[in-house]
Design a protein around this motif. Sequence first.
Motif, PDB file in Angstrom:
ATOM      1  N   MET A   1       0.853   4.509  -2.672  1.00  0.00           N
ATOM      2  CA  MET A   1       0.491   5.821  -2.348  1.00  0.00           C
ATOM      3  C   MET A   1       2.045   6.638  -2.647  1.00  0.00           C
TER       4      MET A   1
ATOM      5  N   GLY B   1       0.864  -1.310   0.134  1.00  0.00           N
ATOM      6  CA  GLY B   1      -0.190  -0.108   0.272  1.00  0.00           C
ATOM      7  C   GLY B   1       0.969   1.275  -0.055  1.00  0.00           C
ATOM      8  N   ALA B   2       1.919   1.187   0.834  1.00  0.00           N
ATOM      9  CA  ALA B   2       2.807   2.268   0.642  1.00  0.00           C
ATOM     10  C   ALA B   2       3.546   2.583  -0.510  1.00  0.00           C
TER      11      ALA B   2
ATOM     12  N   LEU C   1      -2.068   5.260   5.364  1.00  0.00           N
ATOM     13  CA  LEU C   1      -2.218   4.109   5.289  1.00  0.00           C
ATOM     14  C   LEU C   1      -2.503   3.094   6.516  1.00  0.00           C
TER      15      LEU C   1
ATOM     16  N   ARG D   1      -6.335   3.244   6.678  1.00  0.00           N
ATOM     17  CA  ARG D   1      -6.894   2.600   5.501  1.00  0.00           C
ATOM     18  C   ARG D   1      -6.886   1.072   5.659  1.00  0.00           C
ATOM     19  N   SER D   2      -5.683   0.750   6.396  1.00  0.00           N
ATOM     20  CA  SER D   2      -5.680  -0.856   6.618  1.00  0.00           C
ATOM     21  C   SER D   2      -6.634  -1.109   7.903  1.00  0.00           C
TER      22      SER D   2
ATOM     23  N   SER E   1       1.173  10.551   5.118  1.00  0.00           N
ATOM     24  CA  SER E   1       0.817   9.331   4.350  1.00  0.00           C
ATOM     25  C   SER E   1       1.077   7.940   5.198  1.00  0.00           C
TER      26      SER E   1
END
Length: 169
Positions: free
Chosen positions: A85, A81-82, A112, A115-116, A108
């Motif tokens: 982004m 995911g990083a 993340l 979001r997780s 960011s």
Amino acid sequence: MLPRGRRSVTVAAFAAALLSVPAAAVAFTLIYALGGTTDVAIGKVATAMTGVHVLIGLGEAAITALTVGALIAARPDLVYGARRMRIARESRGFEARGIRHWGVLARSAGALFIRSYERGERVHLAMVSRGYAGAMPVIDEVTASRAPWSYALALPFAALVVCLPGWIL
């Protein structure tokens, strides 16, 4: 800057865990040197702290690498995911060059994490809506008798019988 492949992510996690534990021991030793009030020499403290924490770091590195490897196998979207982004930031013209960009990178990382966490909450709600009550339902009570255990232990026992003379002799 981030590792690209599955193996390199695991190796990077291993290296980071391996280096972070002795680095913390060295940081403690420096703080001890600045304010320590006991009669123990700083060299002895550094040797004791670093030596023990290198061993602890090896264990922590193995655990971290196995955990990250399992996480990549099960949920690669959480690990990568990083990267997505970063690509999104770069496509908008952002390039982290110095300390003044740390705020953007920290936001960011926070996004993340959130979001997780939200994804996990959605999965939990989906499971509850399908009848999950905190434990897996038992459909048929199955127990292993001696025969399956005998079959399962036959190969390790045979390997032990083959290797034991080599270890002893």
